[in-house]
Design an enzyme around this catalytic site. Structure first.
Site, PDB file in Angstrom:
ATOM      1  N   CYS A 153       0.866  -1.180   0.000  1.00  0.00           N
ATOM      2  CA  CYS A 153       0.000   0.000   0.000  1.00  0.00           C
ATOM      3  C   CYS A 153       0.904   1.232   0.000  1.00  0.00           C
ATOM      4  CB  CYS A 153      -0.850  -0.055   1.266  1.00  0.00           C
ATOM      5  SG  CYS A 153      -1.855   1.401   1.559  1.00  0.00           S
ATOM      6  N   CYS A 206      -1.166   3.717  -6.492  1.00  0.00           N
ATOM      7  CA  CYS A 206      -1.964   3.108  -5.412  1.00  0.00           C
ATOM      8  C   CYS A 206      -2.252   1.691  -5.877  1.00  0.00           C
ATOM      9  CB  CYS A 206      -3.259   3.891  -5.225  1.00  0.00           C
ATOM     10  SG  CYS A 206      -4.506   3.053  -4.205  1.00  0.00           S
TER      11      CYS A 206
HETATM   12  N1  DGL Z   1      -3.903   0.654  -1.660  1.00  0.00           N
HETATM   13  C1  DGL Z   1      -3.490   1.841  -1.030  1.00  0.00           C
HETATM   14  C2  DGL Z   1      -2.338   2.494  -1.762  1.00  0.00           C
HETATM   15  O1  DGL Z   1      -1.587   1.824  -2.428  1.00  0.00           O
HETATM   16  C3  DGL Z   1      -4.426   2.889  -0.555  1.00  0.00           C
HETATM   17  C4  DGL Z   1      -5.862   2.815  -0.685  1.00  0.00           C
HETATM   18  C5  DGL Z   1      -6.554   3.539   0.434  1.00  0.00           C
HETATM   19  O2  DGL Z   1      -6.775   2.886   1.443  1.00  0.00           O
HETATM   20  O3  DGL Z   1      -6.877   4.723   0.308  1.00  0.00           O
HETATM   21  O4  DGL Z   1      -2.152   3.689  -1.640  1.00  0.00           O
END
Ligand code: DGL
Length: 255
Positions: free
Chosen positions: A65, A173
């Site tokens: 993430c 993301c």
């Molecule tokens: N999957 C996460 C990222 O790579 C973030 C998504 C979120 O929870 O806002 O930033």
């Protein structure tokens, strides 16, 4: 770990390999999305997930993430005894391939704002060529499996990029990686970049995990391909969300 289902795009990349590995995926769906919260809240949430993973026996953690990495990786590396890996928006390959061109970075508000990204842009001398596009709410649409709304969300953004003739788009993301097919449908000339493949290679190298490349058809010692064991934990009772997460991971065509 990830705030929700986005990190499954990274798990999907890991599962292309044949390796002696056990993976436990933790999606903090209960608190998702992280990207619009205060960075200090994201740090606390990420720390809690890491504590849980250590309790379950994790010997290394990948923050799959970008948001959690931006807000928490540096602090947690000091607090935990095991290696903590993270994600980074793939602006480096995008800049190297498109020197001088404007490059769009789609990411959560936290990722766009945090110091980590400012440092990376500076290192690459790309402060003026990166066009930051914050996408609050977009990761949540992926967690809800609402690809129709995600397409409507992306439409005006991509129209604007076409107008500016910006073709290189970094998906900063891990949730957005599941939207690649929509981006390419709306903007077929776009050149997409994400950090998943590079991160997984880095992870295997750093942990000295012996892997066979994704296109190899032989397993180690005659073992079958794809022998990586994995388990998914999503802290939600919502059966629809759990089913959708499984679909994201297993659907080879759609995403
Ligand atoms: N999957 C996460 C990222 O790579 C973030 C998504 C979120 O929870 O806002 O930033």
């Amino acid at each position: 770990m990830d705030s929700g289902t986005g990190g499954l795009s990274v798990l999907k990349e890991i599962l292309k390999y044949d390796a002696e590995l056990e993976v436990l995926y933790y999606g903090d769906l209960y608190n998702s999305p992280y990207g619009e919260k205060d960075a200090s809240v994201v740090l606390d949430l990420t720390r809690n997930v890491c504590l849980r993973l250590v309790e379950l026996g994790a010997r290394a953690i990948l923050l799959a993430c970008n948001t959690a990495t931006s807000a928490a990786a540096e602090t947690l590396r000091k607090e935990f005894a095991i290696p903590i890996f993270g994600m980074e928006p793939a602006i480096k390959p995008a800049v190297l391939k498109n020197p001088g061109a404007e490059i769009a970075l789609l990411a959560t508000p936290v990722t766009q704002k945090e110091e980590k990204l400012q440092r990376l842009k500076k290192e690459l001398n790309a402060e003026n060529s990166i066009l930051p596009i914050s996408c609050p709410g977009l990761a949540g649409l992926v967690d809800q499996g609402d690809f129709e709304k995600a397409e409507a969300y992306l439409f005006p953004i991509l129209e604007e990029l076409k107008r500016r003739n910006v073709k290189a788009i970094v998906l900063g993301c891990t949730h957005y990686v599941f939207l690649k097919h929509i981006v390419l449908k709306l903007y077929p000339q776009a050149e997409l970049f994400d950090g998943n493949a590079g991160t997984v290679r880095h992870l295997f190298r750093s942990l000295s995990v012996k892997v066979l490349p994704p296109d190899s058809d032989q397993g180690f010692d005659g073992r079958k391909k794809n022998s990586i064991h994995y388990q998914i934990e999503l802290n939600t009772d919502d059966e629809d969300r759990i089913r959708f997460a499984e679909r994201l991971l297993n659907d080879r065509e759609g995403f």
